[in-house]
Design a protein around this motif. Sequence first.
Motif, PDB file in Angstrom:
ATOM      1  N   PHE A 174       0.836  -1.205   0.000  1.00 30.12           N
ATOM      2  CA  PHE A 174       0.000   0.000   0.000  1.00 30.12           C
ATOM      3  C   PHE A 174       0.873   1.257   0.000  1.00 30.12           C
ATOM      4  O   PHE A 174       0.428   2.334   0.393  1.00 30.12           O
ATOM      5  CB  PHE A 174      -1.015   0.002   1.150  1.00 30.12           C
ATOM      6  CG  PHE A 174      -0.462  -0.151   2.537  1.00 30.12           C
ATOM      7  CD1 PHE A 174      -0.040   0.951   3.271  1.00 30.12           C
ATOM      8  CD2 PHE A 174      -0.399  -1.397   3.140  1.00 30.12           C
ATOM      9  CE1 PHE A 174       0.444   0.826   4.554  1.00 30.12           C
ATOM     10  CE2 PHE A 174       0.084  -1.550   4.437  1.00 30.12           C
ATOM     11  CZ  PHE A 174       0.507  -0.430   5.143  1.00 30.12           C
ATOM     12  N   LEU A 175       2.114   1.120  -0.473  1.00 24.09           N
ATOM     13  CA  LEU A 175       2.979   2.289  -0.587  1.00 24.09           C
ATOM     14  C   LEU A 175       2.388   3.356  -1.510  1.00 24.09           C
ATOM     15  O   LEU A 175       2.446   4.544  -1.179  1.00 24.09           O
ATOM     16  CB  LEU A 175       4.368   1.872  -1.067  1.00 24.09           C
ATOM     17  CG  LEU A 175       5.435   2.982  -1.048  1.00 24.09           C
ATOM     18  CD1 LEU A 175       5.681   3.465   0.373  1.00 24.09           C
ATOM     19  CD2 LEU A 175       6.745   2.470  -1.664  1.00 24.09           C
ATOM     20  N   PRO A 176       1.786   2.992  -2.678  1.00 22.71           N
ATOM     21  CA  PRO A 176       1.153   4.033  -3.508  1.00 22.71           C
ATOM     22  C   PRO A 176       0.056   4.785  -2.769  1.00 22.71           C
ATOM     23  O   PRO A 176      -0.145   5.984  -3.007  1.00 22.71           O
ATOM     24  CB  PRO A 176       0.601   3.250  -4.699  1.00 22.71           C
ATOM     25  CG  PRO A 176       1.449   2.023  -4.777  1.00 22.71           C
ATOM     26  CD  PRO A 176       1.759   1.684  -3.351  1.00 22.71           C
ATOM     27  N   LEU A 177      -0.640   4.106  -1.870  1.00 26.20           N
ATOM     28  CA  LEU A 177      -1.665   4.777  -1.065  1.00 26.20           C
ATOM     29  C   LEU A 177      -1.031   5.794  -0.135  1.00 26.20           C
ATOM     30  O   LEU A 177      -1.519   6.932  -0.006  1.00 26.20           O
ATOM     31  CB  LEU A 177      -2.444   3.735  -0.265  1.00 26.20           C
ATOM     32  CG  LEU A 177      -3.475   4.245   0.740  1.00 26.20           C
ATOM     33  CD1 LEU A 177      -4.600   4.965   0.026  1.00 26.20           C
ATOM     34  CD2 LEU A 177      -4.013   3.084   1.579  1.00 26.20           C
ATOM     35  N   SER A 181      -5.647   4.306  -4.268  1.00 23.01           N
ATOM     36  CA  SER A 181      -6.332   3.230  -3.556  1.00 23.01           C
ATOM     37  C   SER A 181      -6.176   1.904  -4.287  1.00 23.01           C
ATOM     38  O   SER A 181      -5.893   1.850  -5.480  1.00 23.01           O
ATOM     39  CB  SER A 181      -7.822   3.554  -3.403  1.00 23.01           C
ATOM     40  OG  SER A 181      -8.015   4.715  -2.624  1.00 23.01           O
ATOM     41  N   GLN A 182      -6.359   0.845  -3.531  1.00 22.31           N
ATOM     42  CA  GLN A 182      -6.405  -0.494  -4.120  1.00 22.31           C
ATOM     43  C   GLN A 182      -7.694  -1.161  -3.682  1.00 22.31           C
ATOM     44  O   GLN A 182      -8.216  -0.895  -2.604  1.00 22.31           O
ATOM     45  CB  GLN A 182      -5.206  -1.326  -3.665  1.00 22.31           C
ATOM     46  CG  GLN A 182      -5.106  -1.486  -2.151  1.00 22.31           C
ATOM     47  CD  GLN A 182      -3.907  -2.323  -1.737  1.00 22.31           C
ATOM     48  OE1 GLN A 182      -3.237  -2.914  -2.558  1.00 22.31           O
ATOM     49  NE2 GLN A 182      -3.653  -2.390  -0.441  1.00 22.31           N
ATOM     50  N   SER A 183      -8.198  -2.020  -4.517  1.00 22.17           N
ATOM     51  CA  SER A 183      -9.451  -2.712  -4.208  1.00 22.17           C
ATOM     52  C   SER A 183      -9.250  -4.199  -4.452  1.00 22.17           C
ATOM     53  O   SER A 183      -8.920  -4.615  -5.561  1.00 22.17           O
ATOM     54  CB  SER A 183     -10.591  -2.182  -5.074  1.00 22.17           C
ATOM     55  OG  SER A 183     -11.793  -2.870  -4.791  1.00 22.17           O
ATOM     56  N   ARG A 184      -9.405  -4.987  -3.404  1.00 25.90           N
ATOM     57  CA  ARG A 184      -9.298  -6.446  -3.506  1.00 25.90           C
ATOM     58  C   ARG A 184      -9.920  -7.032  -2.241  1.00 25.90           C
ATOM     59  O   ARG A 184     -10.019  -6.357  -1.194  1.00 25.90           O
ATOM     60  CB  ARG A 184      -7.832  -6.892  -3.661  1.00 25.90           C
ATOM     61  CG  ARG A 184      -6.788  -6.226  -2.749  1.00 25.90           C
ATOM     62  CD  ARG A 184      -6.870  -6.658  -1.313  1.00 25.90           C
ATOM     63  NE  ARG A 184      -6.189  -5.754  -0.412  1.00 25.90           N
ATOM     64  CZ  ARG A 184      -5.099  -6.079   0.276  1.00 25.90           C
ATOM     65  NH1 ARG A 184      -4.545  -7.254   0.132  1.00 25.90           N
ATOM     66  NH2 ARG A 184      -4.575  -5.224   1.133  1.00 25.90           N
ATOM     67  N   PRO A 185     -10.368  -8.267  -2.284  1.00 30.15           N
ATOM     68  CA  PRO A 185     -10.901  -8.870  -1.060  1.00 30.15           C
ATOM     69  C   PRO A 185      -9.775  -9.235  -0.104  1.00 30.15           C
ATOM     70  O   PRO A 185      -8.642  -9.487  -0.521  1.00 30.15           O
ATOM     71  CB  PRO A 185     -11.615 -10.125  -1.579  1.00 30.15           C
ATOM     72  CG  PRO A 185     -10.915 -10.467  -2.847  1.00 30.15           C
ATOM     73  CD  PRO A 185     -10.490  -9.147  -3.452  1.00 30.15           C
ATOM     74  N   ILE A 186     -10.072  -9.238   1.181  1.00 31.42           N
ATOM     75  CA  ILE A 186      -9.145  -9.759   2.178  1.00 31.42           C
ATOM     76  C   ILE A 186      -9.852 -10.873   2.937  1.00 31.42           C
ATOM     77  O   ILE A 186     -11.089 -10.927   3.002  1.00 31.42           O
ATOM     78  CB  ILE A 186      -8.615  -8.677   3.135  1.00 31.42           C
ATOM     79  CG1 ILE A 186      -9.745  -8.058   3.966  1.00 31.42           C
ATOM     80  CG2 ILE A 186      -7.878  -7.592   2.362  1.00 31.42           C
ATOM     81  CD1 ILE A 186      -9.233  -7.148   5.068  1.00 31.42           C
ATOM     82  N   PHE A 187      -9.063 -11.772   3.542  1.00 27.26           N
ATOM     83  CA  PHE A 187      -9.614 -13.012   4.082  1.00 27.26           C
ATOM     84  C   PHE A 187      -9.108 -13.282   5.498  1.00 27.26           C
ATOM     85  O   PHE A 187      -8.042 -12.815   5.911  1.00 27.26           O
ATOM     86  CB  PHE A 187      -9.206 -14.191   3.190  1.00 27.26           C
ATOM     87  CG  PHE A 187      -9.666 -14.081   1.760  1.00 27.26           C
ATOM     88  CD1 PHE A 187     -10.918 -14.538   1.378  1.00 27.26           C
ATOM     89  CD2 PHE A 187      -8.845 -13.514   0.788  1.00 27.26           C
ATOM     90  CE1 PHE A 187     -11.349 -14.443   0.064  1.00 27.26           C
ATOM     91  CE2 PHE A 187      -9.267 -13.409  -0.531  1.00 27.26           C
ATOM     92  CZ  PHE A 187     -10.525 -13.881  -0.891  1.00 27.26           C
TER      93      PHE A 187
END
Length: 474
Positions: free
Chosen positions: A371-374, A380-386
Motif C-alpha cells: 500500500f505504498l502508492p496509497l 487506492s487499491q481494491s481487492r478482497p481480504i480473508f
Amino acid sequence: MTEACPRPNIVFVLIDDLGWADLGCYGSTFYETPHLDRLAAAGARFTNAYAAAPVCSPTRASIMTGKYPARVGVTQWIGGHAVGRLRDVPYFHELPLDEYSLARALRDGGSYQTWHVGKWHLGERRTWPDRHGFDVNVAGCQLGHPPSYMSPYGIPAIEDGPPGEYLTDRLTDEAVALVENAGDQPFFLNLWHYAVHTPIQAPEQLVRKYEEKARALGLDQVDAIKTGEPMPTWHQRHEYVQRRVVQSDPGYAAMIENLDTNIGRLLDALDRTGKADNTIVIFTSDNGGLSSCAGSPTCNAPLAEGKGWMYDGGLRVPLLIRWPGVVDPNTTLPDVVTSPDFYPTLLEAAAVLPIPQAPYSRAGEADGHTFLPLLMSGQSQSRPIFWHYPHYGNQGGTPGAAVREGDWKLVRFFEDNHVELYNLAEDISETRDLAGTNPATAARLDATLEHWLREVEARIPAPNPVSAYDDLPG
C-alpha cells in the motif's frame, strides 16, 4: 538508494490485544493517549486496518512473512488447544525456519540493522528472533504474556531489572538505547510490546488516577460487564461469556497511558538523534481488544465482540503511520489493509526489490499487497481480504472464516456452516445480518471465500465425535 536519498529507518510498534477503540484518536473518552494522538496527527490514521487473525501468533506470522496464517500454517495462538462441537485442527507451533522473514529480507537486501524488542510468541528457542534474521533480540521468546509486568519478569530472553521495574518502561529503555547507538546504517526496530495483554498490571499511581476518573464520571456505578451465553469450549463449559459494555477498567486504562508515555519517549529519541525525518513509524495491534473473558478489560464498541471472535471487534485494529515528507499530516485513510500487507509495503519503501521468497516457498504464495502508492499519493487499491481461524479461542468465539470485499463482509461459521453478511459502511456494529435479504451477494462472497480456502489449503475442523461430558467424581 543514493547518499542523497538514504533508505528509511523502520520502527514497527506492535501492541498486544490493543482494541480499535482504545486510543483517543479512535474515539476513546476514558483512556488517555496524547502521544499517540499526536502521532496520528503527524501522519496517517487508518480506519479499516485489520489483523490477519483474531489472536496473536497468526497475525505475528503474517507480518513476518507477508502471507495469510492459513498459508504459513500458524493458525492458532501457539500453545492453544480447545474442542467443542468441533474437533481442533493441527497447526505449526513455530514460525518455520524456511520462511524468509521481513527481518532477513531487510538485512540481506537493504543492509539493515535488525533489532527485535518485546514479545515474539512464534516458537521455542530454535525459532526465536535471532533465528529469523534479527541481529539483536531482547525479550523475544516462546511466551505469550509475561508472568509479571513487575521485575522479576520471568522472561528468559531478558535480564530482570531492579525489583518493581515495569516491563513496558524497560523494553522502551532497550529500544531507545538501540536508536541512540544506531550510527548511520539504516535500522529496523521491531518493537512488539507485551502490553496490554493480561495480566492487567500497571503502576499504582496511574491505577489510582483512573479509579478517581471512573468515580468522577460515574463509571464505577455502571454495570460494565454483562453475562452472556455459555462458553462453547468444553474446558470452559461451566463458564459464561462476560462482555464489557463500557471502557472503565482503571488497571487497563493505566496500562494504556503508560504505553502511550513510552511511545512518546521513543519518538523523542528519534527527534533527539536527528533520525525522525528519515524514519517510518508504524503503530498497530495484533488483534482486537479483550472484551469477553479474563476480566474483559476493554470494550471495542461500536465494533462487535473482540479478541477471539470473527466479528470486527476481534479483527479491526488501530493503524498509525508517520513518514515525514511522504505521508501528509492529518491524513485519514478509509482503505482496507491487512497485516500481510506490511511485508511488501516495507520492502518496497526500503527499495528491497524484487521481493524475496523463502528458499522452499511455492511460487506465487505471497498474499500481502503493497500500500505504498496509497501512502505516497493516495492511490487506492481494491481487492478482497480473508480470515481463517479454525479454532476455538478462550473468549467465546467459534471456528470460522471470513472475507471482506468493499463494504461487504461475510462470515462462515464452521460449527454449522451458516453464513452471515454485513454491510460495514451502514452497520459497523454487525447487528443486521443481510444474508437472507441479499442472497446473491452472500452466495458470491461465499464462493469467493471457498475458492480462497481451497487455494491456501486451509484446514477445516471436523465434527467432534465425542459428546460433552459431565464432571465425574474423583
